[in-house]
Design an enzyme around this catalytic site. Structure first.
Site, PDB file in Angstrom:
ATOM      1  N   ASN A  30       2.000  -3.133   4.134  1.00  0.00           N
ATOM      2  CA  ASN A  30       1.003  -4.014   3.522  1.00  0.00           C
ATOM      3  C   ASN A  30       0.087  -4.524   4.629  1.00  0.00           C
ATOM      4  O   ASN A  30       0.283  -4.235   5.810  1.00  0.00           O
ATOM      5  CB  ASN A  30       1.682  -5.171   2.782  1.00  0.00           C
ATOM      6  CG  ASN A  30       0.716  -5.924   1.873  1.00  0.00           C
ATOM      7  OD1 ASN A  30       0.082  -5.336   1.003  1.00  0.00           O
ATOM      8  ND2 ASN A  30       0.589  -7.217   2.077  1.00  0.00           N
ATOM      9  N   LYS A  31      -0.893  -5.296   4.243  1.00  0.00           N
ATOM     10  CA  LYS A  31      -1.883  -5.789   5.193  1.00  0.00           C
ATOM     11  C   LYS A  31      -1.220  -6.455   6.395  1.00  0.00           C
ATOM     12  O   LYS A  31      -0.193  -7.118   6.267  1.00  0.00           O
ATOM     13  CB  LYS A  31      -2.808  -6.780   4.494  1.00  0.00           C
ATOM     14  CG  LYS A  31      -4.079  -7.079   5.244  1.00  0.00           C
ATOM     15  CD  LYS A  31      -4.915  -5.824   5.433  1.00  0.00           C
ATOM     16  CE  LYS A  31      -5.388  -5.256   4.120  1.00  0.00           C
ATOM     17  NZ  LYS A  31      -6.131  -3.999   4.224  1.00  0.00           N
ATOM     18  N   ASP A  76       0.812  -1.209   0.000  1.00  0.00           N
ATOM     19  CA  ASP A  76       0.000   0.000   0.000  1.00  0.00           C
ATOM     20  C   ASP A  76       0.848   1.262   0.000  1.00  0.00           C
ATOM     21  O   ASP A  76       0.359   2.335  -0.331  1.00  0.00           O
ATOM     22  CB  ASP A  76      -0.940  -0.005   1.207  1.00  0.00           C
ATOM     23  CG  ASP A  76      -2.063  -1.011   1.032  1.00  0.00           C
ATOM     24  OD1 ASP A  76      -3.156  -0.603   0.617  1.00  0.00           O
ATOM     25  OD2 ASP A  76      -1.838  -2.206   1.284  1.00  0.00           O
TER      26      ASP A  76
END
Length: 341
Positions: free
Chosen positions: A242-243, A232
């Protein structure tokens, strides 16, 4: 499937919170509707958010025209959109790419936003080709079909089309070099088990869904040849957001000595952010970890901690793949010195 489209005079989104139970579209005509869709993750994924940001400026212009807003109110509405997901840089990038064109008229803004959407698909396909080439080269002479682990959703649903990390998976599958995909279920909202698995099933790609806490064990048991995830935001030094759960996958890959690959378009690279410590981490409703299906599972006095993202240090990242090429942060490569070719 396209997660985001401009149809006639408005924005149409696939409501990803409804998948895989049913396919439902959202018809967006106001900034408030778009912000609400973004915040509740009806549309998500860094590249898709970039397109949503650009097309959202057109939504704002149209809404201002209908409501009789002045320039100051229009800019405030655009700011509201730009800032509603702070971790993902692409949303602000998409807004900022077309905002300076407002004085040139709505048609100019819309044309630029549609170019961003088309360019995203081109970038995704190119980075997928480069990523597949890199993985097959890293595999060496064995060249047996690869077992890939992925985290969160990085397919067509997360982009304007095709996908980033899942685009690499699709490219490997098309070349006959993919054996199996381990798809982490991925909190929050189980985007791996709901969305990634749905896309893999639709493509006829063999896969297994596993809980996030199984990922490290799967890697250390020798059941995975490489992990491929999205991002992201990519900082100037190569740290990536990121997640949540991504850094655990990276640590396991480092211990197992297998590649940990980050795939994202160049628009996700934020050279103004020096390193991961400067990335704002979004937090979601604590109820998501304190309840199940609306029923409290933790003691009444327990507090919830629910970060949506984590940061993986560059030293743990084997390669970052964009449409501009591949860099290897674990060997000292940095996005801010990678050039443009």
């Amino acid at each position: 499937m396209r997660a985001i489209e401009w149809v006639d005079d408005h924005l149409v989104l696939v409501d990803q919170t409804e998948l895989p139970r049913r396919s439902m579209s959202l018809h967006v005509r106001t900034v408030g509707e778009l912000v609400e869709a973004i915040v509740r993750l009806a549309v998500r994924g860094a590249p898709a958010l970039g397109v949503a940001g650009a097309l959202g400026v057109v939504v704002a212009i149209d809404e201002a025209e209908r409501a009789g807003y002045g320039p100051a109110e229009l800019q405030a509405s655009i700011d509201r959109l730009r800032n509603c997901r702070p971790t993902a840089v692409n949303l602000a990038w998409g807004v900022d790419a077309v905002r300076p064109l407002i004085d040139g008229g709505r048609a100019q803004v819309l044309a630029a936003a549609l170019r961003i959407m088309a360019e995203d698909e081109r970038a995704n396909r190119e980075l997928s080709r480069l990523g597949a080439d890199w993985l097959l080269t890293a595999a060496g002479e064995t060249r047996r079909p690869l077992r890939i682990l992925t985290h969160c959703n990085t397919g067509a649903l997360a982009t304007s089309a095709w996908g980033t990390a899942l685009g690499i998976v699709r490219e490997l599958h098309a070349r006959g070099h993919l054996h199996l995909v381990y798809a982490d279920e991925t909190r929050p909202l189980l985007q791996g088990s709901r969305l990634t698995a749905w896309e893999l099933a639709d493509e006829g790609i063999r896969h297994r869904v596993q809980v996030d806490s199984a990922a490290a064990g799967t890697i250390l048991r020798g059941l995975v040849d490489a992990a491929v995830i999205g991002a992201d935001r990519i900082a100037a030094n190569g740290d990536t957001a990121n997640k949540i759960g991504s850094v655990g996958v990276a640590l396991a890959c480092a211990d197992a000595g297998i590649p940990f690959v980050v795939a994202a378009p160049w628009s996700t690279v934020d050279l103004a952010t020096p390193d991961g410590a400067a990335i704002e981490i979004e937090h979601r409703d604590p109820a998501e970890v304190l309840e199940f299906a609306g029923v409290r599972t933790a003691p009444a006095t327990s507090e919830g901690f629910n970060p949506a993202f984590d940061v993986t240090p560059a030293r743990l990242i084997t390669s970052i793949v964009t449409e501009r090429g591949v860099i290897e942060p674990s060997r000292g490569d940095r996005p801010d010195t990678a050039g443009t070719g």
